[in-house]
Scaffold this motif. Sequence first.
Motif, PDB file in Angstrom:
ATOM      1  N   ILE A   1      27.623  25.832  44.179  1.00 44.92           N
ATOM      2  CA  ILE A   1      27.773  25.221  42.619  1.00 44.92           C
ATOM      3  C   ILE A   1      29.074  25.596  42.056  1.00 44.92           C
ATOM      4  N   MET A   2      29.250  26.946  42.184  1.00 44.35           N
ATOM      5  CA  MET A   2      30.478  27.607  41.688  1.00 44.35           C
ATOM      6  C   MET A   2      31.633  26.888  42.242  1.00 44.35           C
ATOM      7  N   ASN A   3      31.586  26.596  43.524  1.00 42.54           N
ATOM      8  CA  ASN A   3      32.936  25.758  44.255  1.00 42.54           C
ATOM      9  C   ASN A   3      32.990  24.373  43.586  1.00 42.54           C
ATOM     10  N   VAL A   4      31.883  23.655  43.376  1.00 45.75           N
ATOM     11  CA  VAL A   4      32.004  22.324  42.919  1.00 45.75           C
ATOM     12  C   VAL A   4      32.715  22.146  41.632  1.00 45.75           C
ATOM     13  N   LEU A   5      32.305  23.195  40.747  1.00 44.60           N
ATOM     14  CA  LEU A   5      32.814  23.321  39.568  1.00 44.60           C
ATOM     15  C   LEU A   5      33.954  24.139  39.355  1.00 44.60           C
ATOM     16  N   ASP A   6      34.593  24.417  40.322  1.00 43.09           N
ATOM     17  CA  ASP A   6      35.825  25.295  40.225  1.00 43.09           C
ATOM     18  C   ASP A   6      35.801  26.584  39.503  1.00 43.09           C
ATOM     19  N   LEU A   7      34.485  27.202  39.855  1.00 46.66           N
ATOM     20  CA  LEU A   7      34.427  28.599  39.264  1.00 46.66           C
ATOM     21  C   LEU A   7      34.344  29.846  40.043  1.00 46.66           C
ATOM     22  N   GLU A   8      34.652  29.433  41.372  1.00 47.11           N
ATOM     23  CA  GLU A   8      34.618  30.481  42.452  1.00 47.11           C
ATOM     24  C   GLU A   8      35.622  31.322  42.007  1.00 47.11           C
ATOM     25  N   ARG A   9      36.835  30.980  41.856  1.00 49.69           N
ATOM     26  CA  ARG A   9      38.121  31.719  41.849  1.00 49.69           C
ATOM     27  C   ARG A   9      38.007  32.645  40.556  1.00 49.69           C
ATOM     28  N   ILE A  10      37.454  32.304  39.495  1.00 42.63           N
ATOM     29  CA  ILE A  10      37.079  33.133  38.396  1.00 42.63           C
ATOM     30  C   ILE A  10      35.711  33.862  38.288  1.00 42.63           C
ATOM     31  N   LYS A  11      35.032  33.748  39.351  1.00 40.20           N
ATOM     32  CA  LYS A  11      33.544  34.432  39.220  1.00 40.20           C
ATOM     33  C   LYS A  11      33.515  35.692  38.705  1.00 40.20           C
ATOM     34  N   ASN A  12      34.613  36.346  38.696  1.00 38.34           N
ATOM     35  CA  ASN A  12      34.568  38.154  38.248  1.00 38.34           C
ATOM     36  C   ASN A  12      34.611  38.088  36.608  1.00 38.34           C
ATOM     37  N   LYS A  13      35.193  36.932  36.065  1.00 33.48           N
ATOM     38  CA  LYS A  13      35.560  36.853  34.648  1.00 33.48           C
ATOM     39  C   LYS A  13      34.226  37.010  33.879  1.00 33.48           C
ATOM     40  N   ARG A  14      34.448  37.847  32.718  1.00 26.09           N
ATOM     41  CA  ARG A  14      33.327  37.852  32.050  1.00 26.09           C
ATOM     42  C   ARG A  14      33.044  36.778  30.744  1.00 26.09           C
ATOM     43  N   VAL A  15      31.805  36.333  30.537  1.00 26.21           N
ATOM     44  CA  VAL A  15      31.390  35.326  29.769  1.00 26.21           C
ATOM     45  C   VAL A  15      32.065  35.394  28.576  1.00 26.21           C
ATOM     46  N   LYS A  16      32.229  36.495  27.837  1.00 22.85           N
ATOM     47  CA  LYS A  16      32.920  36.526  26.614  1.00 22.85           C
ATOM     48  C   LYS A  16      34.315  36.279  26.670  1.00 22.85           C
ATOM     49  N   SER A  17      35.095  36.403  27.802  1.00 21.78           N
ATOM     50  CA  SER A  17      36.533  35.960  28.005  1.00 21.78           C
ATOM     51  C   SER A  17      36.762  34.562  28.466  1.00 21.78           C
ATOM     52  N   LEU A  18      35.797  33.727  28.420  1.00 18.75           N
ATOM     53  CA  LEU A  18      35.937  32.323  29.096  1.00 18.75           C
ATOM     54  C   LEU A  18      36.409  31.688  28.133  1.00 18.75           C
ATOM     55  N   SER A  19      37.235  30.649  28.278  1.00 22.89           N
ATOM     56  CA  SER A  19      37.700  29.457  27.812  1.00 22.89           C
ATOM     57  C   SER A  19      36.547  28.645  27.283  1.00 22.89           C
ATOM     58  N   THR A  20      36.791  27.616  26.582  1.00 21.30           N
ATOM     59  CA  THR A  20      36.028  26.571  26.089  1.00 21.30           C
ATOM     60  C   THR A  20      35.376  25.837  27.399  1.00 21.30           C
ATOM     61  N   GLY A  21      36.507  25.325  27.984  1.00 21.53           N
ATOM     62  CA  GLY A  21      36.303  24.467  29.484  1.00 21.53           C
ATOM     63  C   GLY A  21      35.559  25.362  30.438  1.00 21.53           C
ATOM     64  N   GLN A  22      35.866  26.703  30.598  1.00 20.51           N
ATOM     65  CA  GLN A  22      35.203  27.506  31.696  1.00 20.51           C
ATOM     66  C   GLN A  22      33.714  27.558  31.129  1.00 20.51           C
ATOM     67  N   LYS A  23      33.521  27.824  29.986  1.00 26.10           N
ATOM     68  CA  LYS A  23      32.089  27.907  29.567  1.00 26.10           C
ATOM     69  C   LYS A  23      31.165  26.727  29.830  1.00 26.10           C
ATOM     70  N   GLN A  24      31.921  25.459  29.505  1.00 28.33           N
ATOM     71  CA  GLN A  24      31.219  24.287  29.546  1.00 28.33           C
ATOM     72  C   GLN A  24      30.696  24.134  30.883  1.00 28.33           C
ATOM     73  N   ARG A  25      31.846  24.464  31.964  1.00 32.39           N
ATOM     74  CA  ARG A  25      31.478  24.086  33.448  1.00 32.39           C
ATOM     75  C   ARG A  25      30.453  25.147  33.847  1.00 32.39           C
ATOM     76  N   LEU A  26      30.277  26.476  33.161  1.00 34.51           N
ATOM     77  CA  LEU A  26      29.252  27.391  33.669  1.00 34.51           C
ATOM     78  C   LEU A  26      28.010  26.902  32.945  1.00 34.51           C
ATOM     79  N   LEU A  27      27.927  26.203  31.993  1.00 33.56           N
ATOM     80  CA  LEU A  27      26.587  25.720  31.444  1.00 33.56           C
ATOM     81  C   LEU A  27      26.173  24.508  32.188  1.00 33.56           C
ATOM     82  N   VAL A  28      27.032  23.811  32.591  1.00 37.39           N
ATOM     83  CA  VAL A  28      26.627  22.614  33.626  1.00 37.39           C
ATOM     84  C   VAL A  28      26.240  23.116  35.035  1.00 37.39           C
ATOM     85  N   ALA A  29      26.848  24.337  35.428  1.00 37.88           N
ATOM     86  CA  ALA A  29      26.530  24.638  36.626  1.00 37.88           C
ATOM     87  C   ALA A  29      25.001  25.335  36.571  1.00 37.88           C
ATOM     88  N   LEU A  30      24.647  25.993  35.449  1.00 36.13           N
ATOM     89  CA  LEU A  30      23.448  26.566  35.106  1.00 36.13           C
ATOM     90  C   LEU A  30      22.528  25.551  35.162  1.00 36.13           C
TER      91      LEU A  30
END
Length: 257
Positions: free
Chosen positions: A125-154
Amino acid sequence: MSIVSKEEILPSEPSLIVDNLTKKYADNIVLDQLSLTVNPGEIHGILGRNGIGKTTLIECVVGLRPFNQGTIKVGGLDILSNRDDIMKQVGIQPQEANLFPRLSIEETMQLFSSFYGDPLAYSEIMNVLDLERIKNKRVKSLSTGQKQRLLVALSLIGDPSFIILDEPTTGIDPQVKQLIWKVLQKEKTDHNAILLSTHNMEEAEKICDRVSILHNKKIVASGMPKEIIMNNRKTMNDTLEDVFLHLTGSSLRGEID
């Protein structure tokens, strides 16, 4: 290829039936005898102005908000008596406030994966939503777009047959929006349905098979976007946004709009 791999027989029941739903807060009626059907194999958009009750409707559908009257069935099961069974087949976009800010993306995916008996592979799922390359980034540091992709992934991790998203592309760049659209269109299969609320008329026209417009506590129009335009237009050149304004009004409503 969709990351969802259902092998059951095509469902005969609609994914969602809302019948004569009424929801009140004290004496304030928010939803009044509202009816809505979402079928397997479709993306169904809920359009409505701010504060009109879209989120309340979603909360009632998944049993987070009690309602005063009517029935709600998900996959043929009544939400009041079968919520635990229903939640095994429903994927919901969580609110940002429900995430742990110090966890990384991968740790968050691992945590949510543990909530399900037979989850999908979160790395896929992380690969599909292009999250794999930032998988170690903390939630508090995510941009709006990164957060939205994470929420959809969940919302996808439990391998749901019915996915519910509350404004998944609000406030994000066109590139992120297009990626989310692509993923949602792949997730829609003969067995799966997606219900999403949106303010984005382009989103409604481009990816929704059907849309329902919520206004004055009821669904005032429902159907394919082109059908709604044809049935409610005032000029030959009207768009879905024009028709939405015809049906819901163009004046601002103080602090709400």
